[in-house]
Design a protein around this motif. Structure first.
Motif, mmCIF file in Angstrom:
data_model
loop_
_atom_site.group_PDB
_atom_site.id
_atom_site.type_symbol
_atom_site.label_atom_id
_atom_site.label_comp_id
_atom_site.label_asym_id
_atom_site.label_seq_id
_atom_site.Cartn_x
_atom_site.Cartn_y
_atom_site.Cartn_z
ATOM 1 N N LYS A 2 36.456 39.249 30.491
ATOM 2 C CA LYS A 2 35.975 40.272 32.557
ATOM 3 C C LYS A 2 35.062 39.783 32.629
ATOM 4 C CE LYS A 2 39.646 43.454 30.838
ATOM 5 N NZ LYS A 2 40.033 45.020 30.515
ATOM 6 N N ILE A 3 35.066 40.027 33.690
ATOM 7 C CA ILE A 3 34.160 39.857 34.826
ATOM 8 C C ILE A 3 33.286 40.836 35.978
ATOM 9 C CG2 ILE A 3 32.674 38.283 37.049
ATOM 10 C CD1 ILE A 3 34.387 36.015 35.366
ATOM 11 N N ASN A 4 32.488 41.808 35.859
ATOM 12 C CA ASN A 4 31.956 42.694 36.719
ATOM 13 C C ASN A 4 31.591 42.116 38.429
ATOM 14 O OD1 ASN A 4 33.418 44.719 34.702
ATOM 15 N ND2 ASN A 4 31.142 44.815 34.294
ATOM 16 N N LEU A 5 32.439 42.173 39.286
ATOM 17 C CA LEU A 5 31.447 42.007 41.237
ATOM 18 C C LEU A 5 30.948 42.947 40.844
ATOM 19 C CD1 LEU A 5 35.242 39.904 41.351
ATOM 20 C CD2 LEU A 5 32.780 38.634 40.309
ATOM 21 N N SER A 8 32.711 48.541 41.579
ATOM 22 C CA SER A 8 34.754 48.863 41.900
ATOM 23 C C SER A 8 35.413 47.396 41.626
ATOM 24 C CB SER A 8 35.077 49.590 42.709
ATOM 25 O OG SER A 8 34.373 48.808 43.658
ATOM 26 N N HIS A 9 34.978 46.412 41.561
ATOM 27 C CA HIS A 9 36.086 44.760 41.463
ATOM 28 C C HIS A 9 36.082 44.236 40.100
ATOM 29 C CE1 HIS A 9 36.276 45.956 46.156
ATOM 30 N NE2 HIS A 9 36.898 45.392 45.444
ATOM 31 N N LYS A 10 36.269 44.293 38.993
ATOM 32 C CA LYS A 10 36.236 43.129 38.305
ATOM 33 C C LYS A 10 37.980 42.048 38.076
ATOM 34 C CE LYS A 10 35.140 47.695 35.012
ATOM 35 N NZ LYS A 10 34.033 48.103 36.527
ATOM 36 N N LEU A 11 37.032 41.178 37.292
ATOM 37 C CA LEU A 11 37.877 39.555 37.705
ATOM 38 C C LEU A 11 37.950 39.436 35.848
ATOM 39 C CD1 LEU A 11 39.046 37.215 39.319
ATOM 40 C CD2 LEU A 11 37.284 36.474 39.132
ATOM 41 N N GLU A 12 39.807 38.981 35.738
ATOM 42 C CA GLU A 12 39.891 39.083 34.851
ATOM 43 C C GLU A 12 40.583 37.367 34.792
ATOM 44 O OE1 GLU A 12 42.215 40.654 30.646
ATOM 45 O OE2 GLU A 12 41.801 41.368 32.478
ATOM 46 N N ILE A 13 40.295 36.491 33.702
ATOM 47 C CA ILE A 13 40.836 34.555 33.185
ATOM 48 C C ILE A 13 41.557 34.901 32.229
ATOM 49 C CG2 ILE A 13 40.481 32.506 34.114
ATOM 50 C CD1 ILE A 13 38.355 33.635 36.326
ATOM 51 N N VAL A 14 42.204 34.186 31.963
ATOM 52 C CA VAL A 14 42.668 34.205 30.984
ATOM 53 C C VAL A 14 43.077 33.357 30.585
ATOM 54 C CG1 VAL A 14 44.778 35.258 29.466
ATOM 55 C CG2 VAL A 14 42.999 36.641 30.351
ATOM 56 N N VAL A 15 43.373 32.541 29.839
ATOM 57 C CA VAL A 15 43.932 30.739 30.098
ATOM 58 C C VAL A 15 44.677 30.908 28.641
ATOM 59 C CG1 VAL A 15 43.730 28.776 29.087
ATOM 60 C CG2 VAL A 15 41.722 29.399 29.298
ATOM 61 N N LEU A 16 46.461 30.849 29.260
ATOM 62 C CA LEU A 16 47.751 31.333 28.404
ATOM 63 C C LEU A 16 47.446 30.215 28.271
ATOM 64 C CD1 LEU A 16 49.942 32.963 31.777
ATOM 65 C CD2 LEU A 16 48.730 34.491 29.494
ATOM 66 N N SER A 17 47.848 29.142 27.696
ATOM 67 C CA SER A 17 47.914 27.865 27.391
ATOM 68 C C SER A 17 47.580 26.546 28.027
ATOM 69 C CB SER A 17 49.414 27.226 27.453
ATOM 70 O OG SER A 17 50.079 27.298 28.410
ATOM 71 N N ARG A 18 47.359 24.989 27.430
ATOM 72 C CA ARG A 18 46.291 24.902 27.691
ATOM 73 C C ARG A 18 47.077 23.519 26.835
ATOM 74 N NH1 ARG A 18 40.255 23.512 26.112
ATOM 75 N NH2 ARG A 18 40.784 21.412 27.043
ATOM 76 N N GLY A 19 47.007 22.038 27.136
ATOM 77 C CA GLY A 19 46.970 20.589 26.620
ATOM 78 C C GLY A 19 46.384 20.347 25.044
ATOM 79 N N ASN A 28 46.734 26.501 31.907
ATOM 80 C CA ASN A 28 47.886 28.038 32.839
ATOM 81 C C ASN A 28 47.105 29.186 32.756
ATOM 82 O OD1 ASN A 28 49.793 29.527 33.475
ATOM 83 N ND2 ASN A 28 50.877 29.612 31.266
ATOM 84 N N LEU A 29 46.391 29.425 33.471
ATOM 85 C CA LEU A 29 46.234 30.146 34.443
ATOM 86 C C LEU A 29 46.502 31.534 34.374
ATOM 87 C CD1 LEU A 29 42.976 28.883 35.565
ATOM 88 C CD2 LEU A 29 43.004 29.736 32.977
ATOM 89 N N GLN A 30 45.501 33.000 33.424
ATOM 90 C CA GLN A 30 46.603 34.555 34.055
ATOM 91 C C GLN A 30 45.387 35.036 35.122
ATOM 92 O OE1 GLN A 30 49.303 37.041 33.045
ATOM 93 N NE2 GLN A 30 47.740 38.555 33.014
ATOM 94 N N LEU A 31 44.688 35.385 35.921
ATOM 95 C CA LEU A 31 43.847 36.090 37.027
ATOM 96 C C LEU A 31 44.278 37.365 37.099
ATOM 97 C CD1 LEU A 31 43.649 32.916 37.978
ATOM 98 C CD2 LEU A 31 41.613 33.297 38.666
ATOM 99 N N THR A 32 43.625 38.081 37.616
ATOM 100 C CA THR A 32 44.153 39.807 37.191
ATOM 101 C C THR A 32 42.540 40.603 38.229
ATOM 102 O OG1 THR A 32 45.252 39.878 36.030
ATOM 103 C CG2 THR A 32 44.075 42.295 36.743
ATOM 104 N N LEU A 33 42.786 40.516 39.396
ATOM 105 C CA LEU A 33 41.753 41.250 40.242
ATOM 106 C C LEU A 33 41.683 42.499 40.498
ATOM 107 C CD1 LEU A 33 38.804 40.301 41.362
ATOM 108 C CD2 LEU A 33 39.641 39.945 44.020
#
Length: 136
Positions: A2-5, A8-19, A28-33
């Motif tokens: 989680k990155i506090n931008l 009031s704004h936060k960005l979360e990046i999750v690596v769901l899978s990779r080789g 395979n990334l999941q981004l949540t703003l």
């Protein structure tokens, strides 16, 4: 990660899978703003070699404060994450664009969220460290 931008704004990046580790397979990334009362989540695929180039450019940005780091999704217009300087005084911008294409009837439509956040050199280093830690 989680990155506090901003306050009031936060960005979360999750690596769901990779080789496998020794190959540059896709990520395979999941981004949540998130902001107060609003959340936009998007799952995307990014090319492994582009992710590695993004990481290399982030490391360069941290040390030289010059250049840019850009990551896009394999499917056009679903993700653009861009970090670049806006002047020679150590001010940067983090631009994020998340898009989702969907069909209504027989027509395709886009839902997009685009925003930009200012970063000082110290904040840039924190953001870069978080990205490096989670994408490597």
């Amino acid at each position: 990660m989680k990155i506090n931008l901003s306050d009031s704004h936060k960005l979360e990046i999750v690596v769901l899978s990779r080789g496998a580790d020794e190959y540059d397979y896709d990520y395979n990334l999941q981004l949540t703003l998130s902001s107060s009362g609003f959340t936009f989540t998007k799952e995307v695929w990014a090319d492994g070699s582009e992710v590695q180039e993004f990481i290399k450019n982030i490391e360069s940005l941290k040390s030289t404060l010059k250049g840019e780091a850009k990551l896009t999704s394999e499917s056009p217009d679903e993700l653009e994450l861009l970090i670049k300087p806006v002047d020679a005084l150590g001010h940067f911008v983090l631009k994020i664009e998340l898009g989702n294409q969907f069909m209504i009837g027989k027509e395709w439509f886009w839902s997009k969220y685009i925003d930009a956040f200012s970063l000082e050199a110290a904040a840039l280093e924190l953001v870069c460290d978080e990205l490096l830690e989670n994408l490597v």
